[in-house]
Design a protein around this motif. Sequence first.
Motif, PDB file in Angstrom:
ATOM      1  N   ILE A  93      65.930  31.757-132.001  1.00 51.99           N
ATOM      2  CA  ILE A  93      66.178  32.778-133.018  1.00 51.99           C
ATOM      3  C   ILE A  93      67.389  32.441-133.887  1.00 51.99           C
ATOM      4  CG2 ILE A  93      66.767  35.203-133.387  1.00 51.99           C
ATOM      5  CD1 ILE A  93      65.210  35.773-130.776  1.00 51.99           C
ATOM      6  N   TRP A  94      68.563  32.315-133.286  1.00 50.44           N
ATOM      7  CA  TRP A  94      69.759  32.110-134.095  1.00 50.44           C
ATOM      8  C   TRP A  94      69.760  30.769-134.826  1.00 50.44           C
ATOM      9  CZ3 TRP A  94      72.789  35.210-136.369  1.00 50.44           C
ATOM     10  CH2 TRP A  94      73.971  34.751-136.927  1.00 50.44           C
ATOM     11  N   PRO A  95      69.387  29.653-134.166  1.00 50.63           N
ATOM     12  CA  PRO A  95      69.329  28.393-134.928  1.00 50.63           C
ATOM     13  C   PRO A  95      68.325  28.433-136.086  1.00 50.63           C
ATOM     14  CG  PRO A  95      69.356  27.920-132.590  1.00 50.63           C
ATOM     15  CD  PRO A  95      69.214  29.401-132.726  1.00 50.63           C
ATOM     16  N   ALA A  96      67.229  29.148-135.920  1.00 52.07           N
ATOM     17  CA  ALA A  96      66.253  29.263-137.007  1.00 52.07           C
ATOM     18  C   ALA A  96      66.821  30.088-138.160  1.00 52.07           C
ATOM     19  CB  ALA A  96      64.962  29.891-136.503  1.00 52.07           C
ATOM     20  N   LEU A  97      67.508  31.169-137.842  1.00 45.17           N
ATOM     21  CA  LEU A  97      68.122  31.977-138.893  1.00 45.17           C
ATOM     22  C   LEU A  97      69.186  31.183-139.642  1.00 45.17           C
ATOM     23  CD1 LEU A  97      68.503  35.398-137.049  1.00 45.17           C
ATOM     24  CD2 LEU A  97      67.035  34.927-138.992  1.00 45.17           C
ATOM     25  N   GLU A  98      70.013  30.471-138.907  1.00 44.85           N
ATOM     26  CA  GLU A  98      71.060  29.675-139.546  1.00 44.85           C
ATOM     27  C   GLU A  98      70.486  28.521-140.361  1.00 44.85           C
ATOM     28  OE1 GLU A  98      74.544  29.798-139.835  1.00 44.85           O
ATOM     29  OE2 GLU A  98      73.978  31.851-139.370  1.00 44.85           O
ATOM     30  N   ALA A  99      69.470  27.852-139.820  1.00 40.78           N
ATOM     31  CA  ALA A  99      68.853  26.742-140.557  1.00 40.78           C
ATOM     32  C   ALA A  99      68.207  27.247-141.838  1.00 40.78           C
ATOM     33  CB  ALA A  99      67.825  26.038-139.680  1.00 40.78           C
ATOM     34  N   SER A 100      67.520  28.374-141.751  1.00 41.83           N
ATOM     35  CA  SER A 100      66.894  28.937-142.948  1.00 41.83           C
ATOM     36  C   SER A 100      67.945  29.303-143.983  1.00 41.83           C
ATOM     37  CB  SER A 100      66.072  30.166-142.582  1.00 41.83           C
ATOM     38  OG  SER A 100      65.513  30.754-143.727  1.00 41.83           O
ATOM     39  N   ARG A 101      69.030  29.935-143.544  1.00 44.06           N
ATOM     40  CA  ARG A 101      70.097  30.327-144.478  1.00 44.06           C
ATOM     41  C   ARG A 101      70.737  29.105-145.119  1.00 44.06           C
ATOM     42  NH1 ARG A 101      75.217  30.417-144.485  1.00 44.06           N
ATOM     43  NH2 ARG A 101      75.394  29.852-142.286  1.00 44.06           N
ATOM     44  N   LYS A 102      70.976  28.063-144.340  1.00 42.87           N
ATOM     45  CA  LYS A 102      71.611  26.863-144.882  1.00 42.87           C
ATOM     46  C   LYS A 102      70.686  26.115-145.844  1.00 42.87           C
ATOM     47  CE  LYS A 102      74.800  26.168-141.102  1.00 42.87           C
ATOM     48  NZ  LYS A 102      75.155  25.336-139.945  1.00 42.87           N
ATOM     49  N   ILE A 103      69.400  26.037-145.493  1.00 42.23           N
ATOM     50  CA  ILE A 103      68.443  25.368-146.382  1.00 42.23           C
ATOM     51  C   ILE A 103      68.303  26.131-147.690  1.00 42.23           C
ATOM     52  CG2 ILE A 103      66.007  24.791-146.673  1.00 42.23           C
ATOM     53  CD1 ILE A 103      65.942  24.216-143.639  1.00 42.23           C
ATOM     54  N   ILE A 104      68.165  27.448-147.592  1.00 38.76           N
ATOM     55  CA  ILE A 104      67.952  28.270-148.779  1.00 38.76           C
ATOM     56  C   ILE A 104      69.218  28.366-149.627  1.00 38.76           C
ATOM     57  CG2 ILE A 104      67.390  30.610-149.565  1.00 38.76           C
ATOM     58  CD1 ILE A 104      64.982  29.112-148.562  1.00 38.76           C
ATOM     59  N   SER A 105      70.399  28.273-149.019  1.00 38.82           N
ATOM     60  CA  SER A 105      71.629  28.416-149.807  1.00 38.82           C
ATOM     61  C   SER A 105      71.742  27.341-150.884  1.00 38.82           C
ATOM     62  CB  SER A 105      72.862  28.398-148.896  1.00 38.82           C
ATOM     63  OG  SER A 105      73.026  27.121-148.316  1.00 38.82           O
TER      64      SER A 105
END
Length: 156
Positions: A93-105
């Motif tokens: 959960i948390w690594p996916a949320l962080e990866a998505s946020r970093k990719i999208i940023s």
Amino acid sequence: LSIFLFQPIFAGVLMVVIKHSVNQVLPAKSIFSYFGYWKRLWVLPVLTTAISTIDFYFADVFWVSFVFLLVFAYIIVSYYLYVPLIVEKKLFIWPALEASRKIISYHFVRTFFFLVTLFLIAVASVLTLGIAYIWTLPWIYNATGIFYRDIAGVSN
């Protein structure tokens, strides 16, 4: 109940179109093979539902409602790749949320206008009494798969 039932099916449909975008074939029955991820997939829909519920309670105060609307929009855009990252990259959960946020940023504006375009196409197709939705819904899923392929890459 619908979150726990439809999120794995949504993930299965996304995986079919993501694999199709890189010329790999998944059988149609693989749509139902992602129910093992239900524990990881429920977090974001519950979070967005909680934020929209809190926003509903503060609807009388304009600035609080506006702040919640901005937070809601940021979460929707930033965590757009949450589901395919969990299923395709097998993240928690948390690594996916962080990866998505970093990719999208890095592509926030591009992603925002992509989602606005998809939303407007979906609204326009629903305005035809849902007749055009038969064609636009698969197109939206395919556009999402291609967007994921281009932004995050697909592993074999």
